[in-house]
Design a protein around this motif. Structure first.
Motif, PDB file in Angstrom:
ATOM      1  N   ALA A 212       4.551   7.185  -7.101  1.00 46.67           N
ATOM      2  CA  ALA A 212       3.960   5.984  -6.492  1.00 46.67           C
ATOM      3  C   ALA A 212       3.713   4.894  -7.523  1.00 46.67           C
ATOM      4  O   ALA A 212       3.828   3.704  -7.220  1.00 46.67           O
ATOM      5  CB  ALA A 212       2.659   6.351  -5.783  1.00 46.67           C
ATOM      6  N   LEU A 213       3.372   5.290  -8.738  1.00 44.62           N
ATOM      7  CA  LEU A 213       3.111   4.307  -9.790  1.00 44.62           C
ATOM      8  C   LEU A 213       4.364   3.518 -10.150  1.00 44.62           C
ATOM      9  O   LEU A 213       4.270   2.428 -10.738  1.00 44.62           O
ATOM     10  CB  LEU A 213       2.555   5.004 -11.034  1.00 44.62           C
ATOM     11  N   ARG A 214       5.542   4.047  -9.810  1.00 43.51           N
ATOM     12  CA  ARG A 214       6.806   3.352 -10.094  1.00 43.51           C
ATOM     13  C   ARG A 214       7.262   2.497  -8.915  1.00 43.51           C
ATOM     14  O   ARG A 214       8.351   1.920  -8.951  1.00 43.51           O
ATOM     15  CB  ARG A 214       7.890   4.380 -10.429  1.00 43.51           C
ATOM     16  N   MET A 215       6.457   2.454  -7.852  1.00 45.29           N
ATOM     17  CA  MET A 215       6.857   1.758  -6.633  1.00 45.29           C
ATOM     18  C   MET A 215       6.186   0.400  -6.477  1.00 45.29           C
ATOM     19  O   MET A 215       6.164  -0.169  -5.393  1.00 45.29           O
ATOM     20  CB  MET A 215       6.545   2.641  -5.419  1.00 45.29           C
ATOM     21  N   ARG A 216       5.583  -0.085  -7.537  1.00 47.30           N
ATOM     22  CA  ARG A 216       4.912  -1.386  -7.558  1.00 47.30           C
ATOM     23  C   ARG A 216       3.849  -1.507  -6.450  1.00 47.30           C
ATOM     24  O   ARG A 216       3.830  -2.432  -5.642  1.00 47.30           O
ATOM     25  CB  ARG A 216       5.952  -2.507  -7.413  1.00 47.30           C
ATOM     26  N   PRO A 217       2.928  -0.530  -6.405  1.00 54.21           N
ATOM     27  CA  PRO A 217       1.871  -0.611  -5.385  1.00 54.21           C
ATOM     28  C   PRO A 217       0.757  -1.562  -5.808  1.00 54.21           C
ATOM     29  O   PRO A 217       0.433  -1.678  -6.985  1.00 54.21           O
ATOM     30  CB  PRO A 217       1.356   0.831  -5.324  1.00 54.21           C
TER      31      PRO A 217
ATOM     32  N   GLN B  93      -3.590   6.056   9.595  1.00 63.27           N
ATOM     33  CA  GLN B  93      -2.889   5.212  10.556  1.00 63.27           C
ATOM     34  C   GLN B  93      -3.089   3.748  10.183  1.00 63.27           C
ATOM     35  O   GLN B  93      -3.765   3.002  10.880  1.00 63.27           O
ATOM     36  CB  GLN B  93      -3.405   5.489  11.977  1.00 63.27           C
ATOM     37  N   LEU B  94      -2.494   3.348   9.090  1.00 63.45           N
ATOM     38  CA  LEU B  94      -2.642   1.978   8.619  1.00 63.45           C
ATOM     39  C   LEU B  94      -1.825   1.032   9.483  1.00 63.45           C
ATOM     40  O   LEU B  94      -0.692   1.355   9.878  1.00 63.45           O
ATOM     41  CB  LEU B  94      -2.214   1.860   7.148  1.00 63.45           C
ATOM     42  N   ARG B  95      -2.392  -0.130   9.743  1.00 63.45           N
ATOM     43  CA  ARG B  95      -1.733  -1.109  10.616  1.00 63.45           C
ATOM     44  C   ARG B  95      -1.092  -2.254   9.840  1.00 63.45           C
ATOM     45  O   ARG B  95      -0.470  -3.122  10.444  1.00 63.45           O
ATOM     46  CB  ARG B  95      -2.759  -1.670  11.614  1.00 63.45           C
ATOM     47  N   GLN B  96      -1.227  -2.278   8.526  1.00 67.90           N
ATOM     48  CA  GLN B  96      -0.619  -3.345   7.750  1.00 67.90           C
ATOM     49  C   GLN B  96       0.904  -3.212   7.768  1.00 67.90           C
ATOM     50  O   GLN B  96       1.442  -2.100   7.921  1.00 67.90           O
ATOM     51  CB  GLN B  96      -1.122  -3.320   6.302  1.00 67.90           C
ATOM     52  N   PRO B  97       1.613  -4.328   7.587  1.00 65.55           N
ATOM     53  CA  PRO B  97       3.084  -4.261   7.664  1.00 65.55           C
ATOM     54  C   PRO B  97       3.742  -3.660   6.433  1.00 65.55           C
ATOM     55  O   PRO B  97       4.861  -3.166   6.521  1.00 65.55           O
ATOM     56  CB  PRO B  97       3.485  -5.737   7.839  1.00 65.55           C
ATOM     57  N   HIS B  98       3.068  -3.712   5.273  1.00 66.11           N
ATOM     58  CA  HIS B  98       3.712  -3.289   4.023  1.00 66.11           C
ATOM     59  C   HIS B  98       3.069  -1.991   3.527  1.00 66.11           C
ATOM     60  O   HIS B  98       2.290  -1.980   2.583  1.00 66.11           O
ATOM     61  CB  HIS B  98       3.590  -4.386   2.965  1.00 66.11           C
ATOM     62  N   VAL B  99       3.403  -0.894   4.194  1.00 69.06           N
ATOM     63  CA  VAL B  99       2.832   0.414   3.865  1.00 69.06           C
ATOM     64  C   VAL B  99       3.966   1.409   3.621  1.00 69.06           C
ATOM     65  O   VAL B  99       4.927   1.481   4.398  1.00 69.06           O
ATOM     66  CB  VAL B  99       1.923   0.939   5.007  1.00 69.06           C
TER      67      VAL B  99
ATOM     68  N   MET C  65      -6.414   3.908 -11.146  1.00 69.72           N
ATOM     69  CA  MET C  65      -7.562   3.035 -10.905  1.00 69.72           C
ATOM     70  C   MET C  65      -7.959   2.274 -12.161  1.00 69.72           C
ATOM     71  O   MET C  65      -8.512   1.171 -12.076  1.00 69.72           O
ATOM     72  CB  MET C  65      -8.744   3.875 -10.405  1.00 69.72           C
ATOM     73  N   ASN C  66      -7.668   2.860 -13.312  1.00 68.82           N
ATOM     74  CA  ASN C  66      -8.035   2.221 -14.579  1.00 68.82           C
ATOM     75  C   ASN C  66      -6.961   1.297 -15.120  1.00 68.82           C
ATOM     76  O   ASN C  66      -7.178   0.634 -16.140  1.00 68.82           O
ATOM     77  CB  ASN C  66      -8.336   3.301 -15.634  1.00 68.82           C
ATOM     78  N   THR C  67      -5.806   1.259 -14.470  1.00 68.70           N
ATOM     79  CA  THR C  67      -4.689   0.494 -15.041  1.00 68.70           C
ATOM     80  C   THR C  67      -4.105  -0.498 -14.049  1.00 68.70           C
ATOM     81  O   THR C  67      -2.882  -0.607 -13.906  1.00 68.70           O
ATOM     82  CB  THR C  67      -3.588   1.447 -15.534  1.00 68.70           C
ATOM     83  N   GLY C  68      -4.947  -1.210 -13.331  1.00 58.88           N
ATOM     84  CA  GLY C  68      -4.479  -2.329 -12.543  1.00 58.88           C
ATOM     85  C   GLY C  68      -4.332  -2.099 -11.054  1.00 58.88           C
ATOM     86  O   GLY C  68      -3.968  -3.035 -10.338  1.00 58.88           O
ATOM     87  N   HIS C  69      -4.585  -0.893 -10.576  1.00 58.31           N
ATOM     88  CA  HIS C  69      -4.476  -0.648  -9.137  1.00 58.31           C
ATOM     89  C   HIS C  69      -5.865  -0.654  -8.518  1.00 58.31           C
ATOM     90  O   HIS C  69      -6.328   0.330  -7.929  1.00 58.31           O
ATOM     91  CB  HIS C  69      -3.753   0.673  -8.882  1.00 58.31           C
TER      92      HIS C  69
ATOM     93  N   ILE D 107       0.850  -1.186   0.000  1.00 55.93           N
ATOM     94  CA  ILE D 107       0.000   0.000   0.000  1.00 55.93           C
ATOM     95  C   ILE D 107       0.889   1.241   0.000  1.00 55.93           C
ATOM     96  O   ILE D 107       1.841   1.336   0.776  1.00 55.93           O
ATOM     97  CB  ILE D 107      -0.918   0.026   1.237  1.00 55.93           C
ATOM     98  N   VAL D 108       0.554   2.184  -0.856  1.00 57.59           N
ATOM     99  CA  VAL D 108       1.239   3.478  -0.871  1.00 57.59           C
ATOM    100  C   VAL D 108       0.210   4.562  -0.560  1.00 57.59           C
ATOM    101  O   VAL D 108      -0.836   4.630  -1.222  1.00 57.59           O
ATOM    102  CB  VAL D 108       1.907   3.761  -2.227  1.00 57.59           C
ATOM    103  N   THR D 109       0.464   5.370   0.457  1.00 55.35           N
ATOM    104  CA  THR D 109      -0.448   6.455   0.815  1.00 55.35           C
ATOM    105  C   THR D 109       0.178   7.792   0.418  1.00 55.35           C
ATOM    106  O   THR D 109       1.394   7.982   0.525  1.00 55.35           O
ATOM    107  CB  THR D 109      -0.762   6.468   2.322  1.00 55.35           C
ATOM    108  N   ILE D 110      -0.667   8.716  -0.025  1.00 54.80           N
ATOM    109  CA  ILE D 110      -0.230  10.049  -0.447  1.00 54.80           C
ATOM    110  C   ILE D 110      -1.108  11.068   0.271  1.00 54.80           C
ATOM    111  O   ILE D 110      -2.331  11.054   0.117  1.00 54.80           O
ATOM    112  CB  ILE D 110      -0.353  10.216  -1.973  1.00 54.80           C
TER     113      ILE D 110
END
Length: 445
Positions: free
Chosen positions: A287-292, A256-262, A312-316, A246-249
């Motif tokens: 972010a699109l280059r960070m394999r989210p 406050q995400l609790r997942q390990p891969h943020v 949203m239209n291209t695989g995310h 997950i990538v947040t902007i």
């Protein structure tokens, strides 16, 4: 005779409420200055809190005795607390920062401090001595985050160490004195169950929203300022699988995400010289280059909406964002305007097709007149008819009136339609009972 004159002449202090007011102003300021002259702040900060209090209390007692200040024990404790807040905290704001019921602190000049509790604004008795005192606290806040505020840079938007958002505006832009706004966030984020208990939404609505988040459905949370958009987005993001990246902007990190891969990204304003700015759009493109697997945007407000919709239209799938709007239809109109802000030469129909293709659900939240926050509408985007994006409402809150005590009266209702997104949820292993969408209204006062 003023308190300072009494101290200098050796006269005892008057007791009672009036003396407490004087203590909080003149005596506290004088003793604060004297303490700063006698102690090493850096050395003191390294000590345990109990030892700090003990040393300050000993010094304070000596000063009060030398000044013949006849304060009782309760007044001495109050004075010690205030001085500690002044030295190591935010002065008069420190008790408000410690109050978990306070969600916003609004300082309109040195003499007026308001807070929001349970959705309602109220004025407090707290105050600063003068504008210089307020500016000292403001400088302390902004310097901790590596920023500065002065006539050359009279506005600052920053984030405190605890995640609270801070906005400062000083003269000459603020006519009546420095203005400070602090938006606080709970140490423990709210849960969907707590929203249900508070009446913000119903259990069926909660199940559907959870299913949408788990099944990677693109979702937009719409609402006004202070309506709870970020709170709901934070709750929805909690249903994302821990195996996803997950990538947040955000403009100021609030989620406050609790997942390990943020991966958390935050914008940067320009410097005083006007350089070094990092915009939401630049972060979105990076972010699109960070394999989210998913991208979560704190708020779409400009040209970054173009890249968000394209993502949203291209695989995310399953990406989410918030937007300021008064209704789901207004939210789509704002998105369309943002496409124009990005300089895209699209016809209205082409822009709306891109929006309809990217988004599946718009969730509307609102803060009602009684201060309570509710999910007022959940609408599904079903496609296009001619030049218009078509939507259908799945859930809604219908207000029927306002009680004598000011409480908003109304109930939640189900439209009685079976949404198209249910097939996508089922294909991704999230099955929702058809009874959740039954036509019988599910009320809640």
């Amino acid at each position: 005779m003023s308190l300072r004159h009494r101290l200098e002449s050796g006269l005892p202090l008057a007791q009672g409420p009036a003396s407490v007011s004087l203590i909080n102003d003149e005596l506290r300021a004088r003793l604060h200055r004297q303490l700063l002259e006698q102690i090493d702040l850096r050395a003191l900060e390294a000590l345990p809190q109990a030892e700090v209090s003990a040393q300050l209390r000993a010094l304070l007692d000596d000063m009060l005795t030398a000044g013949h200040a006849g304060l009782n024990e309760a007044e001495r404790r109050l004075l010690l607390r205030d001085i500690q807040h002044e030295m190591f905290g935010l002065g008069p704001l420190e008790p408000l920062m410690a109050d978990p019921a306070v969600s916003d602190i609004l300082v309109n000049g040195s003499g007026r401090i308001y807070v929001e509790r349970h959705g309602r604004l109220e004025r407090t008795a707290a105050h600063f001595r003068d504008d210089a005192h307020l500016m000292k606290i403001i400088d302390k806040i902004v310097s901790r985050v590596g920023r500065r505020v002065d006539e050359a840079s009279p506005m600052v938007d920053a984030r405190m160490a605890d995640g609270s958002r801070v906005n400062v505006v000083i003269p000459p832009l603020a006519i009546d004195g420095p203005c400070l706004s602090i938006r606080r966030f709970a140490v423990m984020p709210l849960t969907m169950a707590e929203l249900c208990r508070s009446g913000s939404l119903t259990e069926p609505m909660a199940q559907v929203l959870e299913g949408l988040a788990r099944a990677r459905i693109n979702l937009l949370v719409s609402g006004g300022t202070g309506s709870g958009k970020t709170t709901l987005l934070n709750i929805l993001s909690g249903f994302i699988d821990e195996g996803e990246r997950i990538v947040t902007i955000e403009d100021a990190a609030e989620l406050q995400l609790r997942q390990p891969h943020v991966v958390r990204l935050e914008t940067r304003p320009p410097s005083v010289e006007g350089c070094g700015e990092v915009t939401p759009r630049a972060l979105m493109r990076n972010a699109l280059r960070m394999r989210p697997d998913r991208i979560i945007m704190g708020e779409a407000r400009g040209a970054e909406a173009v890249d968000m919709l394209q993502a949203m239209n291209t695989g995310h799938d399953g990406s989410m964002a918030t937007i300021h709007a008064n209704s789901p239809r207004d939210a789509l109109t704002r998105l369309e305007n943002m496409l124009g802000m990005a300089g895209m030469q699209l016809s209205p129909r082409a822009a709306r097709q891109q929006i309809a293709s990217a988004l599946t659900v718009v969730v509307q939240v609102a803060r009602l007149s009684d201060g309570r926050r509710r999910v007022t509408s959940v609408q599904e985007i079903t496609g296009m008819e001619g030049d218009m994006v078509t939507m259908q409402e799945v859930f809604a809150f219908r207000q029927t009136g306002v009680a004598a005590c000011g409480t908003v009266e109304g109930s939640f209702a189900v439209a009685g339609i079976y949404p198209r997104f249910c097939e996508r949820l089922q294909a991704r292993g999230v099955a929702l009972p058809a009874a959740l969408f039954a036509a019988a209204p599910r009320g809640m006062a």
